[in-house]
Structure formats: structure tokens, C-alpha cells
Scaffold this motif. Structure first.
Motif, PDB file in Angstrom:
ATOM      1  N   TYR A  69       0.647  -1.065  -0.116  1.00 36.36           N
ATOM      2  CA  TYR A  69      -0.043  -0.406  -0.303  1.00 36.36           C
ATOM      3  C   TYR A  69       0.971   1.430   0.146  1.00 36.36           C
ATOM      4  O   TYR A  69       0.447   2.428  -0.611  1.00 36.36           O
ATOM      5  CB  TYR A  69      -0.967   0.531   1.428  1.00 36.36           C
ATOM      6  N   GLU A  81      -2.485   6.011  -3.462  1.00 36.36           N
ATOM      7  CA  GLU A  81      -4.057   6.689  -3.578  1.00 36.36           C
ATOM      8  C   GLU A  81      -4.693   7.826  -3.638  1.00 36.36           C
ATOM      9  O   GLU A  81      -5.679   8.338  -5.114  1.00 36.36           O
ATOM     10  CB  GLU A  81      -4.511   6.229  -2.690  1.00 36.36           C
ATOM     11  N   ASN A 118      -6.216  -3.535   4.487  1.00 33.16           N
ATOM     12  CA  ASN A 118      -7.697  -4.163   4.437  1.00 33.16           C
ATOM     13  C   ASN A 118      -7.000  -2.421   2.958  1.00 33.16           C
ATOM     14  O   ASN A 118      -8.445  -2.188   2.647  1.00 33.16           O
ATOM     15  CB  ASN A 118      -8.501  -2.897   5.752  1.00 33.16           C
ATOM     16  N   SER A 119      -6.522  -1.786   3.777  1.00 31.52           N
ATOM     17  CA  SER A 119      -6.824  -0.540   2.807  1.00 31.52           C
ATOM     18  C   SER A 119      -6.253  -0.582   1.506  1.00 31.52           C
ATOM     19  O   SER A 119      -6.656  -0.526   0.395  1.00 31.52           O
ATOM     20  CB  SER A 119      -5.430   0.323   3.495  1.00 31.52           C
ATOM     21  N   ASN A 121      -6.491  -3.655  -0.180  1.00 31.48           N
ATOM     22  CA  ASN A 121      -7.436  -4.033  -0.859  1.00 31.48           C
ATOM     23  C   ASN A 121      -8.941  -3.035  -1.165  1.00 31.48           C
ATOM     24  O   ASN A 121      -9.326  -3.415  -2.397  1.00 31.48           O
ATOM     25  CB  ASN A 121      -8.566  -5.312   0.022  1.00 31.48           C
ATOM     26  N   LYS A 122      -8.856  -2.770  -0.304  1.00 33.65           N
ATOM     27  CA  LYS A 122     -10.070  -1.841  -0.471  1.00 33.65           C
ATOM     28  C   LYS A 122      -9.712  -0.725  -2.078  1.00 33.65           C
ATOM     29  O   LYS A 122     -10.345  -0.094  -2.753  1.00 33.65           O
ATOM     30  CB  LYS A 122     -10.181  -0.705   0.498  1.00 33.65           C
ATOM     31  N   PHE A 123      -8.423  -0.305  -1.560  1.00 32.27           N
ATOM     32  CA  PHE A 123      -7.232   0.546  -3.467  1.00 32.27           C
ATOM     33  C   PHE A 123      -7.706  -0.104  -4.675  1.00 32.27           C
ATOM     34  O   PHE A 123      -7.924  -0.364  -5.127  1.00 32.27           O
ATOM     35  CB  PHE A 123      -6.069   1.066  -2.518  1.00 32.27           C
ATOM     36  N   SER A 125      -9.633  -3.046  -4.877  1.00 31.79           N
ATOM     37  CA  SER A 125     -11.388  -2.528  -5.425  1.00 31.79           C
ATOM     38  C   SER A 125     -11.491  -1.785  -6.141  1.00 31.79           C
ATOM     39  O   SER A 125     -12.662  -1.369  -6.732  1.00 31.79           O
ATOM     40  CB  SER A 125     -12.222  -3.290  -4.227  1.00 31.79           C
ATOM     41  N   LYS A 126     -10.834  -0.525  -5.850  1.00 31.81           N
ATOM     42  CA  LYS A 126     -11.026   1.454  -6.378  1.00 31.81           C
ATOM     43  C   LYS A 126     -10.872   1.136  -7.855  1.00 31.81           C
ATOM     44  O   LYS A 126     -11.465   1.243  -8.638  1.00 31.81           O
ATOM     45  CB  LYS A 126     -10.646   2.152  -5.585  1.00 31.81           C
TER      46      LYS A 126
END
Length: 220
Positions: A69, A81, A118-119, A121-123, A125-126
Motif C-alpha cells: 500500500y 492512492e 485492508n487499505s 484491498n480497498k484501493f 477494489s477501487k
């Protein structure tokens, strides 16, 4: 007339040094101008303000994501991000390259995310909600970049710099400075590649010595 485009290359750094070098060389070989953290100079402004100016001045934005990340700003959001979000907000055409999961599983642990899963995975996904290209190693990444970037220029042409035009003349000083930086960057790339080759050679020699030592121990 031939245009030169400024291309901002965004990624985490330590885990993608070789991949960044591949893309920087690819951009230069295509006759354009790569911009990234390697070219950031010390400034009185905050790091984020400097990054935003570099992105805003760029014609295209290239994002490469593996399994880290990266460092975060004071607001807790990773710089990679934030760069991506900012490029979208100002309308910079984007190419995203996401490392294949099968390739990620083969990475050494120091290139895997452990603290901000988690950060990450969210990135990821975005990014997956928009057009992206998958890659597994630096050679495939470079090949995918040439194809994707050529198509992006065709589909979304930008102003860029054209020698001799009125718009270009107003940017001559800046363009000259960037081209000088490119020459310096090419020298850095060559030096880093030599260092990487030397390290790989030393590692190979160490592995061979270790193998022979184990054979001798087994014979005792």
C-alpha cells in the motif's frame, strides 16, 4: 507534428524499483518525458503539494500496483492512492496496471503488505472498477505498457509540447529543464541496473558456495 507528452509514473517504490525503471525507460524510448518521485527536488512546500503540481502538469498518469500500500500522508491515506484520486479529479487520462494474484503469491514477504492489508484491498477494489491491465513480471508490464499507452494517446490525445508552436514556446524553459533531468535519470537507471546485476551475481555466488559447503558437510 511530433508531440512530447509528460507522463507521471505512480507506484510504491521499494518493491517496484525494477518495474519503475522499465517504465521510465519505455517512456523515454517512446520520445516522451517521465515524471515520478525520482525527479522530486527538495522544496519549501509540503511533499503532497509538490506531487499535485507534477500530476497537474502531466499529460498522462500511469499507476502500477503490486502488493504494497505504501507510505501514508498525515490523513492516513497512502500517497499512491491520493495521487490516483487527484489525477482523476483533474481529468488526467489514466492507465492502471494491477499485478496478478498468482504472481503476488510468489513474492517474497518483504514485498507483501502486512500492516495495511485492508487499505490495500480497498484501493485494489477501487482500481478494479475502472479499466486496468494485469501483469505478472517487469517484462510483461513493459510490453503491456507499450500497447496500452499507444492506444491511450490515440484515443485521448493531449496538448503536450510541440516544438515551434506558440504554446510550446511558453514552456521551452521548463521542457529543457525536464529533458536535462531525463538525461540525469538515464544515467541513474544505468547505475542502478549495474548495482542490481552486481548484487544478483554476488547472491548467485553465495548460493553456490553454500551448496558446496552443504555437500562437504554431508560427505563428512
Amino acid at each position: 507534428m511530433e508531440k512530447k507528452y509528460q507522463v507521471f509514473i505512480s507506484s510504491t517504490y521499494n518493491d517496484l524499483i525494477e518495474e519503475r525503471l522499465e517504465l521510465i525507460e519505455a517512456v523515454i524510448n517512446l520520445g516522451h518525458i517521465p515524471i515520478g518521485m525520482e525527479l522530486f527536488n527538495a522544496a519549501d512546500d509540503t511533499q503532497w503539494e509538490v506531487i499535485k503540481r507534477r500530476i497537474y502538469d502531466s499529460d498522462y498518469y500511469v499507476l502500477v500496483l503490486s502488493d504494497r500500500y505504501g507510505s501514508v500522508d498525515t490523513d492516513g491515506i497512502g500517497f499512491t492512492e491520493k495521487e490516483y484520486d487527484y489525477a482523476i479529479s483533474v481529468g488526467i487520462p489514466i492507465i492502471s496496471f494491477l499485478r496478478k494474484k498468482a504472481s503476488i503469491e510468489l513474492l517474497p514477504m518483504d514485498q507483501r503488505e502486512r500492516d495495511r492489508v485492508n487499505s490495500l484491498n480497498k484501493f485494489r477494489s477501487k482500481l478494479s472498477k475502472r479499466l486496468f491491465t494485469s501483469w505478472s513480471d517487469k517484462h510483461e508490464l513493459s510490453k503491456q505498457f507499450f500497447s496500452s499507452f499507444t492506444n491511450l494517446i490515440r484515443d485521448r490525445p493531449r496538448l503536450g509540447w510541440i516544438k515551434g508552436t506558440e504554446d510550446a514556446l511558453t514552456s521551452n524553459k521548463k521542457l529543457s529543464e525536464v529533458l536535462i533531468q531525463n538525461e540525469s535519470l538515464l544515467q541513474k537507471i544505468t547505475k542502478m541496473k549495474q548495482q542490481l546485476e552486481s548484487t544478483e551475481k554476488e547472491l548467485s555466488q553465495f548460493i553456490e558456495i553454500d551448496r558446496k559447503a552443504k555437500q562437504i558437510v554431508e560427505m563428512l
